[in-house]
Design an enzyme around this catalytic site. Structure first.
Site, mmCIF file in Angstrom:
data_model
loop_
_atom_site.group_PDB
_atom_site.id
_atom_site.type_symbol
_atom_site.label_atom_id
_atom_site.label_comp_id
_atom_site.label_asym_id
_atom_site.label_seq_id
_atom_site.Cartn_x
_atom_site.Cartn_y
_atom_site.Cartn_z
ATOM 1 N N ASP A 223 -77.143 15.187 22.165
ATOM 2 C CA ASP A 223 -76.461 16.396 21.684
ATOM 3 C C ASP A 223 -77.350 17.053 20.632
ATOM 4 O O ASP A 223 -77.102 16.969 19.437
ATOM 5 C CB ASP A 223 -75.091 16.046 21.118
ATOM 6 C CG ASP A 223 -74.270 17.288 20.769
ATOM 7 O OD1 ASP A 223 -74.652 18.384 21.224
ATOM 8 O OD2 ASP A 223 -73.267 17.167 20.044
ATOM 9 N N VAL B 116 -64.973 14.829 8.915
ATOM 10 C CA VAL B 116 -65.992 14.732 7.873
ATOM 11 C C VAL B 116 -65.493 15.489 6.650
ATOM 12 O O VAL B 116 -65.129 16.663 6.746
ATOM 13 C CB VAL B 116 -67.343 15.312 8.342
ATOM 14 C CG1 VAL B 116 -68.407 15.113 7.267
ATOM 15 C CG2 VAL B 116 -67.783 14.666 9.651
ATOM 16 N N GLY C 28 -65.839 19.269 8.378
ATOM 17 C CA GLY C 28 -65.849 19.435 9.829
ATOM 18 C C GLY C 28 -64.842 18.530 10.485
ATOM 19 O O GLY C 28 -64.449 17.493 9.941
ATOM 20 N N SER C 29 -64.399 18.933 11.666
ATOM 21 C CA SER C 29 -63.413 18.164 12.400
ATOM 22 C C SER C 29 -63.718 18.267 13.883
ATOM 23 O O SER C 29 -64.016 19.353 14.394
ATOM 24 C CB SER C 29 -62.003 18.699 12.101
ATOM 25 O OG SER C 29 -61.029 18.002 12.834
ATOM 26 N N GLY C 30 -63.667 17.123 14.568
ATOM 27 C CA GLY C 30 -63.963 17.104 15.992
ATOM 28 C C GLY C 30 -63.003 16.237 16.764
ATOM 29 O O GLY C 30 -61.967 15.813 16.248
ATOM 30 N N TYR C 31 -63.350 15.972 18.022
ATOM 31 C CA TYR C 31 -62.481 15.174 18.880
ATOM 32 C C TYR C 31 -62.210 13.792 18.294
ATOM 33 O O TYR C 31 -61.113 13.257 18.409
ATOM 34 C CB TYR C 31 -63.127 14.987 20.260
ATOM 35 C CG TYR C 31 -63.116 16.217 21.134
ATOM 36 C CD1 TYR C 31 -62.650 17.440 20.668
ATOM 37 C CD2 TYR C 31 -63.590 16.151 22.442
ATOM 38 C CE1 TYR C 31 -62.655 18.561 21.468
ATOM 39 C CE2 TYR C 31 -63.600 17.281 23.260
ATOM 40 C CZ TYR C 31 -63.126 18.476 22.766
ATOM 41 O OH TYR C 31 -63.127 19.581 23.560
ATOM 42 N N THR C 32 -63.243 13.206 17.657
ATOM 43 C CA THR C 32 -63.166 11.818 17.214
ATOM 44 C C THR C 32 -63.118 11.675 15.707
ATOM 45 O O THR C 32 -62.335 10.892 15.170
ATOM 46 C CB THR C 32 -64.385 11.026 17.742
ATOM 47 O OG1 THR C 32 -64.450 11.158 19.158
ATOM 48 C CG2 THR C 32 -64.276 9.560 17.370
ATOM 49 N N LYS C 33 -63.970 12.446 15.020
ATOM 50 C CA LYS C 33 -64.201 12.187 13.601
ATOM 51 C C LYS C 33 -63.785 13.356 12.726
ATOM 52 O O LYS C 33 -63.736 14.501 13.169
ATOM 53 C CB LYS C 33 -65.683 11.882 13.363
ATOM 54 C CG LYS C 33 -66.178 10.646 14.042
ATOM 55 C CD LYS C 33 -67.675 10.504 13.900
ATOM 56 C CE LYS C 33 -68.425 11.588 14.635
ATOM 57 N NZ LYS C 33 -69.888 11.392 14.622
#
Length: 482
Positions: free
Chosen positions: A259, A130, A123-128
């Site tokens: 969240d 994984v 997974g990939s997001g704004y901050t991290k």
């Protein structure tokens, strides 16, 4: 020696980051994360930007300092001194975060990441970011690191033009999550296995890099879960309620999940676990009147009382309960619940959907259903004589089976259901028009109930210890008359 080992591991992390970047080239929507600085920026402008960045860094440090407070130790005094002395903030805080102080020491460190064998982006997001990683010993773990191509990193670089400072700023979410995992250890919270961190103010590859090492789980897929037997869906809901009960009485006080989404959870060996803790509330909101204590949801609003102490007591707990109801219970709990338990399931749906029950009462209701389901008390209306229509062959199994499918089943190729006893299996077989026999092999589910295989016919019997075949007497082949 220890410093060299840490540097080697962090160098491996740099290589890991490069590999991960190659794997996420399709995720360009998160920005390029360019680190080139403008040569035309004068020194005075850079100093001003650094001052502003330092202010942000200090605010982030203040956010995670309360998580270091231990009621049974003298950390309170230490942290007060740290806050009063700016020069000691970085090193003292980092000692607590990294485990070199009094904080919990986790078994895995930088040395565990020296020989990462395989990497897969989860997974990939704004901050991290994984990723799944296979370590040298063959163990599979999940690694959380700063997303160098994420929006948070890109925006920071655009605002402050400082790669190492931005990496440090963005990494505070990882540090906060690591501390929360240390303080909120529970069977339904993902296990923190360790971490690897760069030294504060370090040079080169060590500057500001943080990697959190966690156990590997399978992302929760609601569509797949909806197709599983009720028993497994009930387990997910029960695990969730046990987790929320713990969060209401945690070492940090009442914890609210801000969240709250199914994507924040994974399954590990059949058990539900919360895996994302970077967006939680450890304080109840302050208030002056009841109007300040409103819980707003897309289709419902609830107003809670403002206490005499000026806080919305129980708001975190109530928010968690209603989110559990609307994201989990509504879809997983009522459908195909055992007939003898539907009234109890309906009670849970009503009490949580209207926020009439607290978490203690909700957990008690779930545990009662579990007790009844495991004990088979809800099946008392099934008369023992139901088995008189069946012949039993012990220590036998079947071969040449003609299967039929039922839903939901533990097997996609046939009809395999959990039963409390042969009596319940006979009741199910009688309700299936295609069923002529069933087999109990001794295999059990997580509740201790037996797995029964139902079939329309079979070729012949074969010896198998511990297995029992139940055949409808009307289907037993009769010997030819002489």
């Amino acid at each position: 020696m220890g410093h060299s080992l840490r540097a080697a591991a962090l160098l491996a992390l740099v290589v890991l980051s490069v590999l991960v970047s190659l794997l996420i080239t399709s995720l360009k929507q998160f920005g390029s994360g360019s680190t080139r600085l403008s040569n035309s920026t004068d020194q005075e402008g850079l100093a001003s930007l650094r001052s502003a960045l330092d202010l942000h860094l200090r605010e982030r440090r203040k956010e995670i300092l309360p998580l270091l407070l231990h009621p049974d130790g003298d950390t309170d005094r230490v942290l007060e001194e740290v806050l009063e002395q700016n020069y000691g903030l970085d090193s003292s805080l980092w000692n607590e975060v990294s485990g070199s102080g009094k904080a919990h020491r986790d078994p895995m460190g930088c040395e565990s990441l020296l020989d990462v064998r395989a990497v897969e982006v989860l997974g990939s997001g704004y901050t991290k970011l994984v990723v799944k990683a296979n370590l040298a010993g063959g163990q599979s773990v999940a690694l959380k690191l700063v997303n160098e191509q994420g929006i948070d990193m890109s925006k920071c670089l655009e605002d402050f033009k400082d790669l190492q400072g931005c990496r440090e700023l963005v990494s505070y979410k990882l540090q906060k999550e690591m501390l929360l995992l240390q303080r909120l250890r529970h069977p339904n919270v993902i296990q923190l296995k360790g971490h690897c961190s760069g030294l504060q103010g370090g040079e080169g590859v060590e500057g500001g890099r943080v990697t959190v090492i966690m156990e590997q789980g399978t992302p929760l897929q609601m569509i797949q879960l909806l197709q599983t037997p009720w028993e497994d869906r009930f387990r997910v809901c029960l695990d969730l309620v046990r987790l929320l009960h713990f969060l209401s009485w945690s070492p940090l006080g009442s914890v609210g999940l801000l969240d709250f989404q199914p994507r924040q959870f994974v399954i590990v060996s059949g058990q539900l676990k919360l895996t994302d803790l970077d967006d939680v509330s450890t304080e109840e909101p302050a208030c002056r009147t009841d109007a300040d204590c409103v819980l707003q949801f897309p289709h419902r609003n609830f107003t809670l009382p403002c206490s005499s102490q000026g806080v919305c007591e129980g708001l975190n707990e109530k928010r968690n309960i209603y989110n559990a109801y609307r994201f989990f219970f509504t879809y997983l709990l009522p459908h195909q619940a055992p007939p003898g338990l539907t009234h109890l399931v309906d009670h849970i749906m009503n009490s949580t959907g209207e926020l009439k029950a607290n978490i203690n009462q909700t957990l008690e209701a779930f545990e009662r259903i579990l007790l009844l389901y495991k004990s088979g008390i809800h099946l008392d209306n099934l008369h023992p004589s139901i088995l008189r229509d069946y012949s039993v062959m012990r220590d036998m199994s079947t071969s040449g089976n003609v299967e039929y499918r039922c839903w939901p089943s533990y097997s996609q190729q046939g009809c395999v259901l959990s039963v409390h006893s042969a009596r319940e299996a006979a009741y199910i077989c009688n309700s299936h028009s295609h069923c002529s026999s069933f087999t109990l092999t001794g295999q059990k589910t997580w509740t201790g109930r037996l797995l029964a295989s139902f079939r329309s016919s079979f070729g012949h019997l074969v010896p198998e210890g511990g297995s029992e075949v139940y055949l409808k007497k009307s289907k037993v082949p009769q010997p030819p008359s002489s």
